[in-house]
Design a protein around this motif. Structure first.
Motif, PDB file in Angstrom:
ATOM      1  N   THR A   1      -4.370  -1.783  -4.870  1.00 53.63           N
ATOM      2  CA  THR A   1      -3.246  -2.124  -5.161  1.00 53.63           C
ATOM      3  C   THR A   1      -3.137  -3.434  -5.922  1.00 53.63           C
TER       4      THR A   1
ATOM      5  N   ASP B   1     -10.994   1.735   5.603  1.00 56.20           N
ATOM      6  CA  ASP B   1     -10.184   2.518   4.492  1.00 56.20           C
ATOM      7  C   ASP B   1      -8.899   2.169   4.204  1.00 56.20           C
ATOM      8  N   ASN B   2      -8.136   1.670   4.790  1.00 50.88           N
ATOM      9  CA  ASN B   2      -6.883   0.946   4.517  1.00 50.88           C
ATOM     10  C   ASN B   2      -6.933  -0.277   4.059  1.00 50.88           C
TER      11      ASN B   2
ATOM     12  N   THR C   1       0.876  -1.166   0.066  1.00 50.97           N
ATOM     13  CA  THR C   1      -0.049  -0.033   0.040  1.00 50.97           C
ATOM     14  C   THR C   1       0.871   1.257  -0.082  1.00 50.97           C
TER      15      THR C   1
ATOM     16  N   ARG D   1      -7.586   0.617   0.415  1.00 54.31           N
ATOM     17  CA  ARG D   1      -6.506   1.095  -0.313  1.00 54.31           C
ATOM     18  C   ARG D   1      -5.695   0.009  -0.583  1.00 54.31           C
ATOM     19  N   THR D   2      -5.353  -1.086   0.334  1.00 53.95           N
ATOM     20  CA  THR D   2      -4.579  -2.264   0.091  1.00 53.95           C
ATOM     21  C   THR D   2      -5.278  -2.977  -0.955  1.00 53.95           C
TER      22      THR D   2
END
Length: 141
Positions: free
Chosen positions: A67, A59-60, A9, A63-64
């Motif tokens: 990718t 949210d993380n 990330t 985001r991950t």
């Protein structure tokens, strides 16, 4: 033969590769597995509010997943780890309420399987939540 790619990330994921030598996600063909995502920012600060921490963890995860070319709509399994305060023996309703709100907000009516585990510690002292997911990317979208 399977195609395997590892993903970091941007921001905190790049830091984790440098400092601890692990990736935030792996994609094997159309399947994605993430490592546990906490409710941290890129500098590993944890919000004071439990609700903000859980939202940031979601949210993380988002985001991950990005990718690897995946989204929350590809998620089929969620594992969540909740720090249970000393002397308590259940995961609090505050955790469950916010988790359910995030599922409804991000999964568009889908209901993946979910395993919830209470723990005494997580990777950072201030952490109260960690979320890891499995996703299967639907190539027909």
């Amino acid at each position: 033969m399977s195609t395997v790619t590892f993903h970091a990330t941007p921001g905190y994921g790049e830091t984790m590769i440098q400092s601890l030598g692990y990736s935030q996600a792996v994609r094997v063909d159309n399947r994605v597995e993430t490592s546990g995502q906490g409710g941290w920012d890129d500098d590993f600060n944890i919000p004071d509010s439990l609700e903000e921490e859980i939202v940031q963890a979601f949210d993380n995860v988002e985001r991950t997943l990005a990718t690897c070319g995946a989204t929350w709509k590809d998620v089929i399994h969620v594992n969540s780890y909740h720090r249970v305060p000393q002397g308590e023996d259940v995961i609090g309703q505050d955790h469950n309420r916010v988790m359910a709100e995030q599922f409804r907000r991000r999964l568009d009516g889908r209901a993946p399987v979910w395993t919830q585990t209470g723990v005494t510690v997580l990777g950072l002292a201030a952490m109260r939540i960690e979320v890891r997911v499995t996703a299967v990317i639907n190539d027909e979208r």
